[in-house]
Structure formats: structure tokens, C-alpha cells
Design a protein around this motif. Structure first.
Motif, PDB file in Angstrom:
ATOM      1  N   CYS A  69     -14.030 -18.301  24.380  1.00  0.00           N
ATOM      2  CA  CYS A  69     -13.483 -19.850  24.195  1.00  0.00           C
ATOM      3  C   CYS A  69     -14.099 -20.750  23.675  1.00  0.00           C
ATOM      4  CB  CYS A  69     -12.004 -19.551  25.730  1.00  0.00           C
ATOM      5  SG  CYS A  69     -10.335 -18.556  24.897  1.00  0.00           S
ATOM      6  N   PHE A  70     -15.105 -20.450  24.525  1.00  0.00           N
ATOM      7  CA  PHE A  70     -16.050 -21.466  25.141  1.00  0.00           C
ATOM      8  C   PHE A  70     -17.691 -21.533  23.580  1.00  0.00           C
ATOM      9  CE2 PHE A  70     -21.251 -21.383  25.272  1.00  0.00           C
ATOM     10  CZ  PHE A  70     -21.010 -23.327  26.006  1.00  0.00           C
ATOM     11  N   GLU A  71     -17.398 -20.272  23.199  1.00  0.00           N
ATOM     12  CA  GLU A  71     -18.353 -19.830  21.481  1.00  0.00           C
ATOM     13  C   GLU A  71     -17.280 -20.803  20.404  1.00  0.00           C
ATOM     14  OE1 GLU A  71     -21.446 -19.022  22.163  1.00  0.00           O
ATOM     15  OE2 GLU A  71     -21.971 -18.972  23.199  1.00  0.00           O
ATOM     16  N   LEU A  72     -16.520 -21.152  20.616  1.00  0.00           N
ATOM     17  CA  LEU A  72     -15.585 -20.651  18.877  1.00  0.00           C
ATOM     18  C   LEU A  72     -15.353 -22.751  19.821  1.00  0.00           C
ATOM     19  CD1 LEU A  72     -13.958 -20.496  16.610  1.00  0.00           C
ATOM     20  CD2 LEU A  72     -11.629 -20.303  18.260  1.00  0.00           C
ATOM     21  N   VAL A  73     -15.235 -23.027  20.892  1.00  0.00           N
ATOM     22  CA  VAL A  73     -15.261 -24.495  21.152  1.00  0.00           C
ATOM     23  C   VAL A  73     -16.942 -25.569  20.317  1.00  0.00           C
ATOM     24  CG1 VAL A  73     -15.689 -26.608  22.329  1.00  0.00           C
ATOM     25  CG2 VAL A  73     -13.009 -24.856  22.586  1.00  0.00           C
ATOM     26  N   ARG A  74     -17.667 -25.226  20.932  1.00  0.00           N
ATOM     27  CA  ARG A  74     -18.808 -25.095  20.416  1.00  0.00           C
ATOM     28  C   ARG A  74     -19.112 -25.187  18.876  1.00  0.00           C
ATOM     29  NH1 ARG A  74     -24.261 -24.145  20.531  1.00  0.00           N
ATOM     30  NH2 ARG A  74     -26.042 -25.611  22.035  1.00  0.00           N
ATOM     31  N   SER A  75     -18.757 -24.045  18.178  1.00  0.00           N
ATOM     32  CA  SER A  75     -19.029 -23.608  16.930  1.00  0.00           C
ATOM     33  C   SER A  75     -17.777 -24.872  16.274  1.00  0.00           C
ATOM     34  CB  SER A  75     -18.530 -21.854  16.422  1.00  0.00           C
ATOM     35  OG  SER A  75     -18.307 -22.415  15.141  1.00  0.00           O
ATOM     36  N   MET A  78     -18.670 -28.663  18.764  1.00  0.00           N
ATOM     37  CA  MET A  78     -20.190 -29.726  18.848  1.00  0.00           C
ATOM     38  C   MET A  78     -20.550 -31.179  18.307  1.00  0.00           C
ATOM     39  SD  MET A  78     -23.293 -27.426  20.203  1.00  0.00           S
ATOM     40  CE  MET A  78     -24.511 -27.378  18.596  1.00  0.00           C
ATOM     41  N   HIS A  79     -20.716 -30.769  16.795  1.00  0.00           N
ATOM     42  CA  HIS A  79     -20.904 -31.723  16.255  1.00  0.00           C
ATOM     43  C   HIS A  79     -20.323 -32.937  16.541  1.00  0.00           C
ATOM     44  CE1 HIS A  79     -18.386 -29.851  13.299  1.00  0.00           C
ATOM     45  NE2 HIS A  79     -18.036 -31.460  13.150  1.00  0.00           N
ATOM     46  N   TRP A  80     -18.869 -33.063  16.973  1.00  0.00           N
ATOM     47  CA  TRP A  80     -18.113 -33.960  17.175  1.00  0.00           C
ATOM     48  C   TRP A  80     -18.446 -35.116  18.430  1.00  0.00           C
ATOM     49  CZ3 TRP A  80     -15.116 -36.276  12.930  1.00  0.00           C
ATOM     50  CH2 TRP A  80     -14.752 -35.458  12.215  1.00  0.00           C
ATOM     51  N   TYR A  81     -19.045 -33.607  19.024  1.00  0.00           N
ATOM     52  CA  TYR A  81     -19.321 -34.346  20.427  1.00  0.00           C
ATOM     53  C   TYR A  81     -20.125 -35.338  20.482  1.00  0.00           C
ATOM     54  CZ  TYR A  81     -15.460 -31.496  23.411  1.00  0.00           C
ATOM     55  OH  TYR A  81     -14.335 -31.582  23.622  1.00  0.00           O
ATOM     56  N   GLU A  82     -21.504 -34.413  19.641  1.00  0.00           N
ATOM     57  CA  GLU A  82     -23.497 -34.919  19.553  1.00  0.00           C
ATOM     58  C   GLU A  82     -23.353 -36.149  19.122  1.00  0.00           C
ATOM     59  OE1 GLU A  82     -24.759 -31.941  17.117  1.00  0.00           O
ATOM     60  OE2 GLU A  82     -25.896 -30.772  19.453  1.00  0.00           O
ATOM     61  N   GLY A  83     -21.540 -36.926  18.592  1.00  0.00           N
ATOM     62  CA  GLY A  83     -21.620 -38.328  17.319  1.00  0.00           C
ATOM     63  C   GLY A  83     -20.360 -39.103  18.931  1.00  0.00           C
ATOM     64  N   SER A  84     -20.361 -38.309  19.749  1.00  0.00           N
ATOM     65  CA  SER A  84     -19.190 -38.818  21.147  1.00  0.00           C
ATOM     66  C   SER A  84     -20.452 -39.518  22.450  1.00  0.00           C
ATOM     67  CB  SER A  84     -18.435 -38.721  20.903  1.00  0.00           C
ATOM     68  OG  SER A  84     -17.413 -39.496  21.507  1.00  0.00           O
ATOM     69  N   TRP A  85     -19.696 -38.551  23.237  1.00  0.00           N
ATOM     70  CA  TRP A  85     -20.382 -38.868  24.331  1.00  0.00           C
ATOM     71  C   TRP A  85     -21.465 -37.364  24.674  1.00  0.00           C
ATOM     72  CZ3 TRP A  85     -14.871 -38.675  24.623  1.00  0.00           C
ATOM     73  CH2 TRP A  85     -14.297 -37.146  24.409  1.00  0.00           C
ATOM     74  N   GLY A  86     -21.667 -37.222  23.766  1.00  0.00           N
ATOM     75  CA  GLY A  86     -22.469 -35.728  24.051  1.00  0.00           C
ATOM     76  C   GLY A  86     -22.293 -34.630  24.185  1.00  0.00           C
ATOM     77  N   TRP A  87     -22.666 -33.470  23.920  1.00  0.00           N
ATOM     78  CA  TRP A  87     -22.652 -31.967  24.527  1.00  0.00           C
ATOM     79  C   TRP A  87     -22.784 -31.166  25.007  1.00  0.00           C
ATOM     80  CZ3 TRP A  87     -18.428 -28.448  23.047  1.00  0.00           C
ATOM     81  CH2 TRP A  87     -19.090 -27.403  22.880  1.00  0.00           C
ATOM     82  N   ASN A  88     -22.920 -31.125  26.536  1.00  0.00           N
ATOM     83  CA  ASN A  88     -23.488 -30.020  27.245  1.00  0.00           C
ATOM     84  C   ASN A  88     -22.224 -28.438  27.709  1.00  0.00           C
ATOM     85  OD1 ASN A  88     -23.767 -29.178  30.338  1.00  0.00           O
ATOM     86  ND2 ASN A  88     -25.138 -31.211  29.681  1.00  0.00           N
ATOM     87  N   ASP A  89     -23.296 -27.684  27.195  1.00  0.00           N
ATOM     88  CA  ASP A  89     -22.725 -26.648  27.269  1.00  0.00           C
ATOM     89  C   ASP A  89     -22.303 -26.457  29.203  1.00  0.00           C
ATOM     90  OD1 ASP A  89     -23.922 -25.771  24.789  1.00  0.00           O
ATOM     91  OD2 ASP A  89     -25.521 -24.111  25.905  1.00  0.00           O
ATOM     92  N   ALA A  90     -23.054 -26.498  29.783  1.00  0.00           N
ATOM     93  CA  ALA A  90     -22.270 -26.405  31.337  1.00  0.00           C
ATOM     94  C   ALA A  90     -21.376 -27.438  31.504  1.00  0.00           C
ATOM     95  CB  ALA A  90     -23.670 -26.652  32.419  1.00  0.00           C
ATOM     96  N   GLU A  91     -21.287 -28.666  30.877  1.00  0.00           N
ATOM     97  CA  GLU A  91     -20.274 -29.000  31.819  1.00  0.00           C
ATOM     98  C   GLU A  91     -19.037 -28.569  30.958  1.00  0.00           C
ATOM     99  OE1 GLU A  91     -21.158 -33.349  30.341  1.00  0.00           O
ATOM    100  OE2 GLU A  91     -21.930 -33.603  32.876  1.00  0.00           O
ATOM    101  N   THR A  92     -18.805 -28.346  30.439  1.00  0.00           N
ATOM    102  CA  THR A  92     -17.739 -27.601  29.166  1.00  0.00           C
ATOM    103  C   THR A  92     -17.856 -26.366  29.579  1.00  0.00           C
ATOM    104  OG1 THR A  92     -18.633 -28.969  26.581  1.00  0.00           O
ATOM    105  CG2 THR A  92     -16.953 -27.125  26.656  1.00  0.00           C
ATOM    106  N   GLU A  95     -15.655 -27.341  32.525  1.00  0.00           N
ATOM    107  CA  GLU A  95     -14.251 -27.643  32.113  1.00  0.00           C
ATOM    108  C   GLU A  95     -13.426 -26.485  31.741  1.00  0.00           C
ATOM    109  OE1 GLU A  95     -14.703 -30.373  29.570  1.00  0.00           O
ATOM    110  OE2 GLU A  95     -14.919 -31.934  30.584  1.00  0.00           O
ATOM    111  N   MET A  96     -13.545 -25.660  31.006  1.00  0.00           N
ATOM    112  CA  MET A  96     -13.090 -24.574  30.644  1.00  0.00           C
ATOM    113  C   MET A  96     -12.830 -24.230  31.760  1.00  0.00           C
ATOM    114  SD  MET A  96     -14.390 -24.165  26.710  1.00  0.00           S
ATOM    115  CE  MET A  96     -13.070 -22.886  26.391  1.00  0.00           C
ATOM    116  N   ASN A  97     -13.310 -23.319  32.823  1.00  0.00           N
ATOM    117  CA  ASN A  97     -13.440 -22.364  34.060  1.00  0.00           C
ATOM    118  C   ASN A  97     -12.195 -23.502  35.282  1.00  0.00           C
ATOM    119  OD1 ASN A  97     -14.662 -20.212  33.149  1.00  0.00           O
ATOM    120  ND2 ASN A  97     -16.230 -21.155  33.688  1.00  0.00           N
ATOM    121  N   ASN A  98     -11.624 -24.892  34.639  1.00  0.00           N
ATOM    122  CA  ASN A  98     -10.599 -25.385  35.843  1.00  0.00           C
ATOM    123  C   ASN A  98      -9.368 -24.447  35.907  1.00  0.00           C
ATOM    124  OD1 ASN A  98      -8.403 -26.934  37.024  1.00  0.00           O
ATOM    125  ND2 ASN A  98      -8.635 -28.386  35.230  1.00  0.00           N
TER     126      ASN A  98
END
Length: 238
Positions: A69-75, A78-92, A95-98
Motif C-alpha cells: 500500500c505504501f509503495e503504491l501511494v509513493r508511486s 509522491m510528485h504531488w506531495y513534493e509540489g505541496s508540503w513535501g514527501w516523507n517516507d517515515a511520516e507517510t 500515518e498509514m500505520n494509524n
């Protein structure tokens, strides 16, 4: 003018309502699965694609499935996040492990039953003075299953779960520049701008790269209720 006795009674009612609201969210989060009530949504068959749908709690998901699931979100994102508040593997990943996250996983029916799409959400009360919502955090599809209506299928299932269990609205965050996603939610599914969505300040050249969207089912969900309502209903027993 309200008397002291009236004010105390109103405060007590508000406290009782808040306790009931949080208990309602806790009950919803504890339901093992909602899919037994929606048999038509246990499978998806279209365009030569045949899938099974699972409802899973975050804390019970296999590690390898969570990583997929994480890898699919990343794929996909990630480019949308980088154009906004940034991408962070650990933070994502955090959140998904909530532990409150709930997942709908679509797997191919044919062995080895690979996952190809998922949605994850949580039952919440954040930013809502009354009622509760389903907050949709992600809905992601692999390229090979896009264009078949699977995304709309998953959103319809999320809406059914919400509507039939005393939930007032669905909320989500969408990147403003992602016009395809904005069209999907607003034009095809009927979402509107959430009252809590940040508004740009043109005069001071302040803009935002995202917007919060909402689809409401009740007056409370629309944010127009001004009185304390009855205790939310318990979810229907399966």
C-alpha cells in the motif's frame, strides 16, 4: 436570559453528547467488517478484471500488504506531495500505520491473488463541532485497473458504510493542481468545498496547494446544525 441552572444543564448536555459521539466512533472503529451487509461489493468484475474486496483493520494487516500500500501511494502520489508540503517516507508510513485506519483491499481472484487497489479511511470527529465523519486518506489504483470504474466502486462502498452507520459526511484532502481528482470527487461524486478548507488570500498573494472536500448526508454533516442533537445510533449489528 439563561439562568445559572440552565447554563449548567446545557454544559452537562454538551459533555454527555461529546462522550456519546466519541463512543459512537469507537463502536464503528471496532466493527470487524461491514462487507457482510453489502454482498454486491465483495467482488468487482468488469473489463476482464475479477477482484475480491477485503475490509481490514490497520493493526491486523500483514506487513507485506501494508508495504505494498505504501509503495503504491509513493508511486502514484509522491510528485504531488513534493509540489505541496513535501514527501516523507517515515511520516507517510506512520500515518498509514494509524491503529484507527481501516482498509478496503482489492485483490485479483486468480492466484496468487495480488492486490491491485485500496482505499483507507478512519472514523473521526476532528474539526466537526457535532457528529462524525469518515475521513478518506487515500484511494489508490495500479495503472492496469484504471478506467474500469473501480475507483467509483470503492467510493460508493465507503459512502454506503458511512450512510448506514450514522456518519454525517465523508471528508478528504485533494491537491488543487490534481484536476483529474478534483473533477472525479466534485463532478462525478458530488463533493463540495469543506467549510474548513483554507481560502486563498489574493490581496496578500497567499494561496494553498490543497483543498478539503466534503460530501454530507445530514444537516450536521453540512455544518448547519446549531443545537445539540440526540445520541448517535450504534452501528447495525451484523
Amino acid at each position: 436570559m439563561a439562568t445559572r441552572k440552565d447554563r449548567i444543564a446545557a454544559k452537562k448536555l454538551k459533555i454527555e453528547y461529546e462522550k456519546a459521539r466519541q463512543a459512537h466512533v469507537k463502536r464503528l472503529s471496532a466493527v470487524p467488517t461491514f462487507l457482510d451487509r453489502f454482498h454486491a461489493f465483495k467482488t468487482f468484475t468488469r473489463g476482464g478484471v475479477a477482484l475480491n474486496v477485503e475490509y481490514l483493520h490497520s493493526e491486523s494487516m500483514p506487513k507485506e500488504l501494508k508495504q505494498w500500500c505504501f509503495e503504491l501511494v509513493r508511486s502514484n502520489m509522491m510528485h504531488w506531495y513534493e509540489g505541496s508540503w513535501g514527501w516523507n517516507d517515515a511520516e507517510t508510513l506512520a500515518e498509514m500505520n494509524n491503529p484507527d485506519a481501516r482498509y478496503l483491499i482489492c485483490r485479483e481472484q486468480q492466484e496468487p491473488c495480488k492486490p491491485v487497489a485500496f482505499a483507507y479511511f478512519a472514523f473521526e470527529t476532528q474539526d466537526l463541532p457535532q457528529g462524525c465523519c469518515v475521513y478518506l486518506y487515500e484511494i489508490q489504483l495500479e495503472p492496469k485497473v484504471r478506467g474500469l470504474g473501480l475507483g467509483k466502486f470503492l467510493m460508493q462502498l465507503v459512502e454506503l458504510i458511512a450512510r448506514t452507520n450514522g456518519v454525517d459526511c465523508i471528508r478528504l484532502t485533494c491537491f488543487t493542481a490534481n484536476e483529474t481528482a478534483v473533477h472525479f470527487y466534485c463532478k462525478e461524486l458530488g463533493f463540495t468545498l469543506d467549510p474548513e478548507s483554507p481560502e486563498p488570500d489574493v490581496a496578500n498573494e497567499v494561496s494553498f496547494t490543497y483543498k478539503i472536500l466534503r460530501k454530507a448526508f445530514t444537516d450536521v454533516g453540512r455544518g448547519i446544525s446549531t443545537t445539540i442533537l440526540a445520541v448517535p445510533p450504534a452501528p447495525t449489528k451484523l
